[in-house]
Design a protein around this motif. Structure first.
Motif, PDB file in Angstrom:
ATOM      1  N   ASP A  73      -9.275  -4.228   2.539  1.00 52.81           N
ATOM      2  CA  ASP A  73     -10.168  -3.478   1.648  1.00 52.81           C
ATOM      3  C   ASP A  73      -9.652  -2.093   1.406  1.00 52.81           C
ATOM      4  N   VAL A  74      -9.049  -1.509   2.454  1.00 54.24           N
ATOM      5  CA  VAL A  74      -8.448  -0.169   2.289  1.00 54.24           C
ATOM      6  C   VAL A  74      -7.268  -0.244   1.320  1.00 54.24           C
ATOM      7  N   ILE A  75      -6.501  -1.328   1.478  1.00 54.76           N
ATOM      8  CA  ILE A  75      -5.334  -1.495   0.579  1.00 54.76           C
ATOM      9  C   ILE A  75      -5.805  -1.576  -0.851  1.00 54.76           C
ATOM     10  N   GLU A  76      -6.877  -2.325  -1.054  1.00 57.16           N
ATOM     11  CA  GLU A  76      -7.376  -2.468  -2.415  1.00 57.16           C
ATOM     12  C   GLU A  76      -7.921  -1.157  -2.928  1.00 57.16           C
ATOM     13  N   GLU A  77      -8.531  -0.402  -2.054  1.00 55.62           N
ATOM     14  CA  GLU A  77      -9.081   0.913  -2.446  1.00 55.62           C
ATOM     15  C   GLU A  77      -7.967   1.843  -2.848  1.00 55.62           C
ATOM     16  N   ILE A  78      -6.892   1.832  -2.063  1.00 53.14           N
ATOM     17  CA  ILE A  78      -5.746   2.715  -2.390  1.00 53.14           C
ATOM     18  C   ILE A  78      -5.168   2.337  -3.749  1.00 53.14           C
ATOM     19  N   LYS A  79      -5.007   1.023  -3.951  1.00 54.24           N
ATOM     20  CA  LYS A  79      -4.468   0.579  -5.245  1.00 54.24           C
ATOM     21  C   LYS A  79      -5.374   0.963  -6.381  1.00 54.24           C
ATOM     22  N   ALA A  80      -6.687   0.877  -6.167  1.00 57.29           N
ATOM     23  CA  ALA A  80      -7.641   1.229  -7.226  1.00 57.29           C
ATOM     24  C   ALA A  80      -7.595   2.705  -7.547  1.00 57.29           C
TER      25      ALA A  80
END
Length: 805
Positions: A73-80
């Motif tokens: 979820d953190v990875i997705e947040e960073i990408k977003a």
């Protein structure tokens, strides 16, 4: 099509020239613009790089920790957050192989990074992955930075960490338009100058390059259509001028080559020899008209085929082996094949095959020249047969015999030659004709050929030769004798000729060669021996010996010298007196002597027999006749009534020109023909008596007298003499020699005297050498001639003695 290409090329060339000018102007404008906003551009890039470094550092640390902790979820947040940045686009995570493994947009997963990022440097990607250092690269075409953020991923296997790279595009914004607004006038002036210069350059290129090339292409199209090449000459020193000159030279050489090619093509098509061209594999590519006529095939039946289509299987395999060995060595080959045409008819063909090479010297094709030599071979065989074999008997002829002798002389053996001649062949031909005589010769040849295993030759007419070879001379003599006995014995058996049983005899001559004997000499010796057997009565055998050869050689040399003697006037006329029954001079006999320049005076007994065996006797008779008529004409002018006797050969009497030879001289010298006495021997009674009597009667009607010479020694026949127009008989000196002592000779002469008186003929006694013989002649009323009266004397000496005592 060519015109369309010309138009396309013309348009494309001019467009390219214009594009180059515009591009050059644009580049120059860019260079000018750079001077204005270079500083602004540098500052803007510096700011962008600082922001990229800041964002990249934060993302690298955060993303690496999230990946290790598997905080997706953190990875997705960073990408977003990155994707939401105003200048960041396309955020993806890739493997070392540049394959997308994670992306903000799922449709990018599995794609290659090169497909998503324009200007991506794969080498930079690999370096970033291995070094672990943040990197960025500006892509000027897209006005963006590609940012390479290295990430460390937990290892799949112990001790082997995976390396990923986070890629994203950072949009670089440079407000250079504002910077240019302050210097637009300078830029506009520069643009005008550049445009003017470009237009001038474009016009120059049009005049000097585009238009001449257009004219050049049009001239080439016209030449392709068959028109004369007319190229407008460009500047000679320019590249285009040199190109035009080169094209002119190339076209001239091409025209010359085409003319030579046309000549060669016409020569090949009109050649009487068949010509074909194959590739290296033997596939036919070309055939000319002569080959089509020779083979009977159509072009489509041969093109693409192998020359084996002509084969019959009768050509020796060695011929093909020799052919390919020679051709593979790069050399021309010539030989003969037994081929067939399309109808299956076989013929013998002589073919010459030559390899064709490309400019590098590699063999690419073969050209074959074919000629039908069937008739030529048959003619050669016929000529060989005619040269070495007899047509009638099909046996080897004289030339073949001589060659066989020469071949055998190379071996250490002794050779013997047996010459066979059929007796009385002339009488067979006269009696039954030459067709019958040829049958006789053929049957005789068959018998001899079956009789002897040795080399048998037919020398022509009725002569044959058998060549024998043995290791020593004694064995050869025995073999020759045995073979000759077999031939003589076989000749006694009748020959079946046209339902006749004909028995013929033959004469044989044998010659044994020595180490120095050549073929002609061996044959000549055998012929000499055969003639000896003939003279011995035929049906006989004779061996050659040196005495016979020397005698034959002497006769040959005498004949040759006598011919020259007639030409060089070496003959002399002699006279021998004749006394009548009262002992008074009544006439003379003309005799000939030969005054040889080196041998001296030669007796008639030496050269007259030689002349009798050749045609020289007629020339000799005519010479004596001419000289005698000249002497007789002189006597008649002096009023002397004397006779002059001239000996005439029976061969001359039988000759077709005999009467004309005599009458011509009588007319030329205006002679009283009664004073000319022509002496003939009884040999005229042997052959052609009827024609001979007719000729004698013709001359007798003119007054010419005839005498029978040597009466009593030949074919004396009272019936013939009674019919001959003769006025004189000359008694041979062999009868006079015994008078008056030998009663038999006296009785014989008395008998002749009695016959002559009954026929009213004058008698002349030859060989009167004594007073008793002369008295006998006067007592019996005979004319006398001999050494008792005088010896033969030259004309001048004789006339001096009798006319001027």
């Amino acid at each position: 099509m060519i015109a369309q290409r010309i138009r396309t090329n013309r348009f494309s060339l001019r467009l390219r020239l214009l594009f180059i000018l515009l591009l050059s102007a644009f580049v120059l404008m860019l260079i000018a613009t750079f001077a204005i906003w270079a500083e602004h551009h540098r500052q803007s890039h510096k700011a962008s790089q600082q922001e990229i470094l800041s964002i990249g550092s934060l993302v690298q640390g955060s993303m690496s920790r999230a990946i290790r902790m598997q905080a997706y979820d953190v990875i997705e947040e960073i990408k977003a957050e990155l994707q939401a940045h105003r200048r960041i686009q396309r955020v993806v995570r890739v493997s070392e192989a540049a394959v997308v493994i994670d992306a903000y947009h799922p449709q990018f997963i599995g794609a290659l990074a090169q497909e998503l990022f324009v200007g991506l440097n794969k080498e930079q990607l690999i370096n970033t992955s291995q070094s672990g250092l943040l990197a960025s690269e500006f892509v000027g075409a897209a006005n963006k930075y590609i940012v390479y953020v290295p990430l460390v991923v937990p290892a799949v296997e112990l001790g082997k960490p995976q390396r990923h790279v986070l890629l994203f595009e950072y949009e670089h914004r440079d407000d250079w338009q504002q910077a240019l607004q302050h210097r637009w006038l300078e830029l506009l002036l520069a643009l005008g100058l550049l445009t003017t210069a470009g237009l001038l350059l474009w016009w120059y290129l049009q005049q000097k390059i585009a238009s001449p090339i257009e004219h050049l292409l049009q001239a080439i199209e016209d030449f392709h259509l068959g028109k004369t090449l007319a190229i407008t000459q460009a500047e000679p020193l320019s590249e285009l001028g040199q190109l035009t000159s080169a094209i002119n030279n190339m076209v001239a050489r091409r025209q010359q080559d085409e003319m030579e090619l046309l000549k060669l093509s016409a020569a090949i098509e009109q050649s009487q020899d068949g010509i074909l061209i194959t590739n290296k594999a033997g596939v036919i590519h070309y055939v000319n008209s002569a080959l089509l006529s020779l083979s009977g095939y159509k072009p489509e039946e041969l093109i693409g085929q192998n020359p084996r289509i002509f084969g019959t299987g009768k050509t020796p395999v060695t011929t093909f082996i020799d052919m390919w060995t020679t051709l593979n060595a790069g050399k021309a080959w010539s030989g003969e094949f037994i081929n067939k045409n399309s109808s299956g008819i076989e013929y013998i063909e002589r073919q010459t095959i030559s390899p064709l090479r490309d400019p590098q010297g590699k063999i690419t094709h073969f050209v074959g020249i074919k000629r039908d030599i069937t008739e030529e071979k048959a003619l050669a065989q016929r000529l060989h047969f005619l040269a070495y074999y007899d047509v009638l008997t099909h046996l080897p002829n004289r030339l073949a015999l001589l060659e066989q002798i020469a071949v055998r002389q190379k071996h250490p053996t002794t050779q013997g030659l047996l010459m066979i001649n059929i007796d009385r062949m002339k009488f067979i031909n006269d009696a039954r004709g030459y067709s019958y005589g040829n049958q006789v010769i053929q049957r005789f040849a068959e018998r001899i050929n079956a009789l002897s295993p040795h080399f048998l030759a037919h020398l022509g007419a009725d002569s044959f030769c058998i060549l024998l070879t043995e290791n020593d001379k004694i064995a050869l003599n025995e073999q020759c004798q045995q073979t000759a006995d077999k031939v003589l014995l076989a000749s006694k058996q009748p020959l079946n000729v046209l339902d006749d049983a004909l028995v013929v005899s033959c004469s044989l001559g044998i010659s044994i060669a020595n180490t120095l004997t050549v073929g002609d000499e061996l044959l000549q010796r055998a012929e000499t021996a055969m003639h000896i057997a003939k003279r011995q009565g035929g049906n006989n055998l004779a061996y050659y010996n040196d005495v016979d050869g020397k005698q034959a050689l002497l006769m040959f040399q005498t004949e040759k010298a006598l011919r020259l003697g007639l030409e060089h006037n070496e003959l002399k006329l002699y006279l021998q007196s004749q006394l009548d029954e009262q002992g008074q001079l009544a006439g003379a006999e003309a005799l000939v002597r030969w005054q040889h320049p080196s041998e001296g005076l030669i007796s008639p007994g030496v050269f007259i027999p030689v002349a009798e065996r050749s045609d020289l006797i007629i020339a000799l008779d005519n010479w004596v006749l001419q000289q005698s008529c000249q002497v007789l004409a002189s006597w008649q002018k002096q009023g002397k009534k004397l006779t002059l006797s001239v000996n005439i050969s029976p061969r001359h009497v039988r000759h077709v020109d005999f009467v004309s030879d005599v009458t011509r001289l009588l007319d030329f010298y205006q002679l009283d023909a009664t004073a000319l006495v022509l002496e003939v021997t009884e040999g005229i009674l042997v052959e052609d008596i009827t024609a001979s009597i007719a000729k004698m009667q013709t001359l007798a009607a003119l007054g010419v007298q005839f005498a029978i010479d040597d009466f009593g020694t030949g074919y004396s026949s009272l019936s013939y003499i009674r019919n001959l127009p003769v006025q004189e008989l000359k008694i041979d000196q062999s009868f006079i020699k015994g008078i008056p002592l030998h009663t038999n000779d006296v009785a014989m002469v008395n008998t002749i005297i009695s016959v002559a008186r009954q026929l009213g003929l004058r008698l002349v006694a030859e060989g009167v050498e004594t007073a008793e013989q002369n008295a006998f002649c006067q007592r019996e009323g005979l004319w006398a001639q001999g050494y008792f009266i005088d010896k033969p004397l030259p004309v001048v000496d004789w006339q001096q003695r009798w006319f001027n005592p």
